[in-house]
Write an enzyme that holds these catalytic residues in place. Structure first.
Site, short mmCIF file in Angstrom:
data_model
loop_
_atom_site.label_atom_id
_atom_site.label_comp_id
_atom_site.label_asym_id
_atom_site.label_seq_id
_atom_site.Cartn_x
_atom_site.Cartn_y
_atom_site.Cartn_z
N SER A 108 0.65 -1.15 -0.09
CA SER A 108 0.04 -0.03 -0.14
C SER A 108 0.71 1.26 -0.07
CB SER A 108 -0.94 0.05 1.41
OG SER A 108 -1.82 1.10 1.16
N ARG A 117 -11.33 6.38 11.07
CA ARG A 117 -10.94 4.98 11.10
C ARG A 117 -11.93 3.90 10.46
NH1 ARG A 117 -6.58 2.05 10.08
NH2 ARG A 117 -6.24 0.25 11.25
N ASP A 171 -8.81 -6.61 -4.25
CA ASP A 171 -8.70 -5.12 -3.68
C ASP A 171 -9.12 -4.25 -4.55
OD1 ASP A 171 -7.23 -2.91 -2.84
OD2 ASP A 171 -5.41 -3.64 -3.17
N HIS A 202 -8.02 -5.02 0.22
CA HIS A 202 -6.95 -4.44 0.22
C HIS A 202 -5.94 -4.97 1.54
CE1 HIS A 202 -3.84 -1.15 -0.56
NE2 HIS A 202 -4.15 -0.62 0.70
N ASP A 203 -6.71 -5.24 2.45
CA ASP A 203 -5.73 -5.80 3.63
C ASP A 203 -4.99 -7.02 3.07
OD1 ASP A 203 -5.97 -3.87 5.37
OD2 ASP A 203 -7.26 -4.65 6.74
#
Length: 397
Positions: A157, A227, A322, A355-356
């Protein structure tokens, strides 16, 4: 090794501090007269100083990439499944460095630090930084450690953006770049998500223009919302459906605005936890770092020209689900590198996590990184004793 995560660990680690008294000129035009960078190191630097690997962190991570702290064995490094003895980045062979970047809130000089010119915390006056600024200060850290050239620079990322920038700004100072879950620039949608997060913080009554330290407050409400917004973008729809679906927390509808669905409970938990330890001013600046990243901007939008200085060999990895930094964006990077006749290996991993995924255990992903570091290790061993530093060469015409 079979590519899966092992139970081995680098064990107890201790952060180190590097102090710099030479001013650093930032891309925004500001100058910071002196600063500190907090870093951790795992493994042993070889005699030739040729086995060093720089690990660049993403948005809310830090220098603590692997191992645990003696006073808190539950505080495990954010990439501990990737770094350690027998793991893909094997600390039996490599000297691995994690650094908290300038402007961070985990010990390096940032908005919470004292501005020597005023004797007060920088707060909202801390300059806006960029990926290029981070890479420049990382290069100074390498100088401080006596490392002329990294065997590899890697990250996922925002960390991958730093690895890519290293190949442009310091092409002679790394042999390999691992660019994982990256994009050559943020889309309008990504910038929009970041702006919503920033506005949640800035409009929190406890923000006080960024000088909330002096008021004894913390804009926790804004940080929580920021967050929560971020977490929505890190997971794929399939992963959210698999983890939470439409599960109700108490098994029935309450007809209220309290947490009813499990996904709501999860987001609030993540938001509350984050607001307890992360600095709002740092969050604002790191999201701007993301927004500003665009190496092609200074080349009329031409990514091929932007990447022309690169000499490293590349491993570029993307993940199918992602949607924040989609595989299509990684393929843009690969195409530009190939147009520059760089040595590139590209893999698109089928993974459900979104994405993680770059942070999680995936046997195929870890096997690939292991195999690539086996290649780097073989090169490093072959060069040992020669005193010669190498870089990846352009492919033959």
């Amino acid at each position: 090794m079979d590519g899966s995560t092992t139970t081995q660990t680098v064990g107890i680690v201790t952060p180190r501090i590097a102090k710099f008294t030479e001013p650093v000129a930032l891309k925004c035009g500001a100058v910071i007269d002196e600063y500190e960078l907090v870093y951790e190191a795992y493994g042993t630097l070889n005699r030739e100083r040729s086995n060093a690997v720089l690990v660049c962190h993403a948005l809310n991570a830090s220098h603590h990439a692997a191992g645990v702290y003696a006073d808190d064995p539950t505080d495990v490094g954010w990439w501990d499944n990737m770094i350690g003895p027998g793991k893909p980045v094997d600390t039996n062979r490599f000297f691995v460095i994690g650094v908290n970047n300038l402007g961070g809130c985990h010990g390096s000089t940032g908005p919470k630090s004292i501005n020597p010119r005023t004797g007060k915390p920088w707060g909202g006056q801390f300059p806006v930084v960029t990926v290029e600024d981070w890479v420049a200060t990382q290069a100074r850290l390498a100088d401080h450690l006596g490392i002329r050239q990294f065997a590899a620079v890697m990250g996922g990322s925002l960390g991958a953006m730093q690895a890519l920038t290293w190949t442009i700004k310091y092409p002679e100072r790394l042999r390999h770049a691992l660019v994982i879950a990256c994009t050559p620039s943020l889309s309008a949608q990504n910038i929009a998500f970041n702006e919503v997060a920033r506005q949640a913080i800035i409009t929190d009554p406890d923000f006080h223009g960024g000088d909330y330290y002096a008021h004894g407050t913390t804009p926790k409400r804004g940080l929580r919302v920021a967050r929560m917004v971020g977490h929505i973008t890190y997971l794929s729809d399939d992963e959210m459906a698999s983890k939470f679906g439409r599960q109700l927390k108490y098994g029935k509808l309450a007809y209220s605005f309290d947490t009813e669905f499990e996904i709501e409970s999860y987001l609030r938990y993540q938001g509350n936890k984050f607001a307890e330890y992360f600095d709002a001013n740092t969050y604002l600046r790191i999201t701007k770092v993301l927004d500003y990243f665009d190496p092609a901007f200074e080349h009329g939008g031409d990514l091929v020209r932007a990447l022309a200085p690169a000499k490293a060999s590349f491993l570029v990895i993307s993940f199918t689900t992602d949607w924040r930094f989609s595989p299509e964006r990684s393929r843009e990077i690969v195409t530009a590198l190939l147009d520059n006749r760089c040595d590139v290996t590209y893999a698109e991993i089928e993974a459900p996590h979104g994405h993680d995924a770059f942070l999680l255990d995936d046997v195929r992903y870890h096997r690939l990184v292991t195999a690539y570091f086996d290649r780097i290790g073989a090169e490093t061993a072959a060069d040992a004793g020669t005193g010669i530093l190498h870089h990846g060469s352009k492919a033959a015409a």
